[in-house]
Design a protein around this motif. Structure first.
Motif, PDB file in Angstrom:
ATOM      1  N   GLY A  25     -13.758  -3.755   0.185  1.00  0.00           N
ATOM      2  CA  GLY A  25     -12.389  -3.673  -0.292  1.00  0.00           C
ATOM      3  C   GLY A  25     -11.841  -2.271  -0.451  1.00  0.00           C
ATOM      4  O   GLY A  25     -10.747  -2.083  -0.962  1.00  0.00           O
ATOM      5  N   ASP A  26     -12.593  -1.268   0.006  1.00  0.00           N
ATOM      6  CA  ASP A  26     -12.188   0.134  -0.161  1.00  0.00           C
ATOM      7  C   ASP A  26     -11.859   0.756   1.200  1.00  0.00           C
ATOM      8  O   ASP A  26     -12.768   1.178   1.925  1.00  0.00           O
ATOM      9  CB  ASP A  26     -13.320   0.905  -0.839  1.00  0.00           C
ATOM     10  N   PRO A  27     -10.571   0.825   1.566  1.00  0.00           N
ATOM     11  CA  PRO A  27     -10.216   1.369   2.872  1.00  0.00           C
ATOM     12  C   PRO A  27     -10.215   2.895   2.932  1.00  0.00           C
ATOM     13  O   PRO A  27     -10.039   3.475   4.001  1.00  0.00           O
ATOM     14  CB  PRO A  27      -8.792   0.838   3.089  1.00  0.00           C
ATOM     15  N   TYR A  28     -10.448   3.546   1.799  1.00  0.00           N
ATOM     16  CA  TYR A  28     -10.262   5.000   1.757  1.00  0.00           C
ATOM     17  C   TYR A  28     -11.381   5.796   2.438  1.00  0.00           C
ATOM     18  O   TYR A  28     -11.212   6.982   2.692  1.00  0.00           O
ATOM     19  CB  TYR A  28     -10.026   5.462   0.326  1.00  0.00           C
ATOM     20  N   SER A  40      -2.642   9.176  14.709  1.00  0.00           N
ATOM     21  CA  SER A  40      -1.911   7.993  15.176  1.00  0.00           C
ATOM     22  C   SER A  40      -2.861   6.803  15.117  1.00  0.00           C
ATOM     23  O   SER A  40      -4.071   6.954  15.273  1.00  0.00           O
ATOM     24  CB  SER A  40      -1.355   8.209  16.586  1.00  0.00           C
ATOM     25  N   TYR A  41      -2.277   5.607  14.887  1.00  0.00           N
ATOM     26  CA  TYR A  41      -3.098   4.427  14.605  1.00  0.00           C
ATOM     27  C   TYR A  41      -2.401   3.173  15.132  1.00  0.00           C
ATOM     28  O   TYR A  41      -1.233   2.940  14.819  1.00  0.00           O
ATOM     29  CB  TYR A  41      -3.279   4.324  13.089  1.00  0.00           C
ATOM     30  N   PHE A  42      -3.124   2.388  15.921  1.00  0.00           N
ATOM     31  CA  PHE A  42      -2.650   1.075  16.361  1.00  0.00           C
ATOM     32  C   PHE A  42      -3.449   0.005  15.643  1.00  0.00           C
ATOM     33  O   PHE A  42      -4.680   0.055  15.605  1.00  0.00           O
ATOM     34  CB  PHE A  42      -2.844   0.881  17.870  1.00  0.00           C
ATOM     35  N   ASP A  43      -2.761  -0.959  15.083  1.00  0.00           N
ATOM     36  CA  ASP A  43      -3.384  -2.069  14.377  1.00  0.00           C
ATOM     37  C   ASP A  43      -2.733  -3.366  14.862  1.00  0.00           C
ATOM     38  O   ASP A  43      -1.506  -3.409  14.994  1.00  0.00           O
ATOM     39  CB  ASP A  43      -3.163  -1.903  12.866  1.00  0.00           C
ATOM     40  N   PRO A  44      -3.515  -4.418  15.112  1.00  0.00           N
ATOM     41  CA  PRO A  44      -2.913  -5.651  15.620  1.00  0.00           C
ATOM     42  C   PRO A  44      -1.994  -6.336  14.605  1.00  0.00           C
ATOM     43  O   PRO A  44      -1.208  -7.202  14.980  1.00  0.00           O
ATOM     44  CB  PRO A  44      -4.119  -6.524  15.968  1.00  0.00           C
ATOM     45  N   ALA A  45      -2.057  -5.933  13.346  1.00  0.00           N
ATOM     46  CA  ALA A  45      -1.168  -6.524  12.340  1.00  0.00           C
ATOM     47  C   ALA A  45       0.183  -5.821  12.293  1.00  0.00           C
ATOM     48  O   ALA A  45       1.090  -6.280  11.598  1.00  0.00           O
ATOM     49  CB  ALA A  45      -1.836  -6.458  10.964  1.00  0.00           C
ATOM     50  N   PHE A  59      -0.255   2.201   4.095  1.00  0.00           N
ATOM     51  CA  PHE A  59      -0.779   0.952   4.651  1.00  0.00           C
ATOM     52  C   PHE A  59      -2.052   0.544   3.920  1.00  0.00           C
ATOM     53  O   PHE A  59      -2.208  -0.601   3.498  1.00  0.00           O
ATOM     54  CB  PHE A  59      -1.020   1.112   6.152  1.00  0.00           C
ATOM     55  N   TYR A  60      -2.965   1.482   3.736  1.00  0.00           N
ATOM     56  CA  TYR A  60      -4.227   1.162   3.062  1.00  0.00           C
ATOM     57  C   TYR A  60      -4.021   0.826   1.589  1.00  0.00           C
ATOM     58  O   TYR A  60      -4.717  -0.024   1.044  1.00  0.00           O
ATOM     59  CB  TYR A  60      -5.225   2.300   3.227  1.00  0.00           C
ATOM     60  N   ASP A  61      -3.058   1.461   0.945  1.00  0.00           N
ATOM     61  CA  ASP A  61      -2.736   1.099  -0.442  1.00  0.00           C
ATOM     62  C   ASP A  61      -2.347  -0.380  -0.523  1.00  0.00           C
ATOM     63  O   ASP A  61      -2.680  -1.056  -1.494  1.00  0.00           O
ATOM     64  CB  ASP A  61      -1.595   1.952  -0.990  1.00  0.00           C
ATOM     65  N   SER A  62      -1.666  -0.875   0.503  1.00  0.00           N
ATOM     66  CA  SER A  62      -1.193  -2.261   0.499  1.00  0.00           C
ATOM     67  C   SER A  62      -2.308  -3.277   0.721  1.00  0.00           C
ATOM     68  O   SER A  62      -2.122  -4.463   0.417  1.00  0.00           O
ATOM     69  CB  SER A  62      -0.097  -2.451   1.546  1.00  0.00           C
ATOM     70  N   ILE A  63      -3.451  -2.850   1.254  1.00  0.00           N
ATOM     71  CA  ILE A  63      -4.539  -3.798   1.519  1.00  0.00           C
ATOM     72  C   ILE A  63      -5.796  -3.518   0.701  1.00  0.00           C
ATOM     73  O   ILE A  63      -6.790  -4.220   0.841  1.00  0.00           O
ATOM     74  CB  ILE A  63      -4.893  -3.848   3.024  1.00  0.00           C
ATOM     75  N   LYS A  64      -5.736  -2.517  -0.162  1.00  0.00           N
ATOM     76  CA  LYS A  64      -6.898  -2.183  -0.979  1.00  0.00           C
ATOM     77  C   LYS A  64      -7.364  -3.423  -1.749  1.00  0.00           C
ATOM     78  O   LYS A  64      -6.563  -4.138  -2.338  1.00  0.00           O
ATOM     79  CB  LYS A  64      -6.550  -1.068  -1.961  1.00  0.00           C
TER      80      LYS A  64
END
Length: 141
Positions: A25-28, A40-45, A59-64
């Motif tokens: 659960g830690d994307p950091y 730069s970052y491509f994500d399928p979502a 983005f990572y704050d929103s999925i932490k």
């Protein structure tokens, strides 16, 4: 060649450390791997590329705390090294509850002035069958 294998080992270790955190659960861990000036970052979502460290943090704050897996596997890792850049690509299989998630991943790393490998571009996609068929009598491109 020996130097390239050391670079490959180091980059794969960075990726594994980030994935270990990601699936708790830690994307950091990923955020720490990213170059702060050039990313730069491509994500399928997402429907378009994300640019910049601050956009990735948002983005990572929103999925932490939302992503968890008991087990994952990195398959077919390949690190291609050229002077101060390296590209990591691999297939990822993550076991999430009763589901199996399959991903393609590629990241471009650059050696910075502090002699650290930092990601300047990354691309994630789902592994899935192609969702369109091609007419063999029509030009594709």
């Amino acid at each position: 060649m020996k130097e390239n294998s050391k670079v490959a080992e180091a980059i794969i270790a960075l990726e594994k450390a980030a994935l270990d955190r990601w699936y708790k659960g830690d994307p950091y861990g990923y955020l720490e791997m990213y170059d702060e000036q050039d990313l730069s970052y491509f994500d399928p979502a997402k429907d378009k590329r994300l640019d910049g460290h601050s956009n990735m943090k948002a983005f990572y704050d929103s999925i932490k705390g939302l992503v968890h897996s008991e087990k994952y596997e990195i398959l077919n890792p390949l690190v291609q090294v050229s002077k101060d850049t390296a590209t990591l690509s691999y297939n990822l299989v993550a076991y999430v509850a009763k589901d199996v998630h399959r991903w393609n991943s590629s990241s471009v790393f650059r050696l910075n002035e502090n002699n650290e490998w930092k990601v300047i571009h990354t691309h994630w996609s789902f592994v899935r069958p192609m969702d369109m068929t091609f007419d063999p009598d029509k030009q594709v491109v």
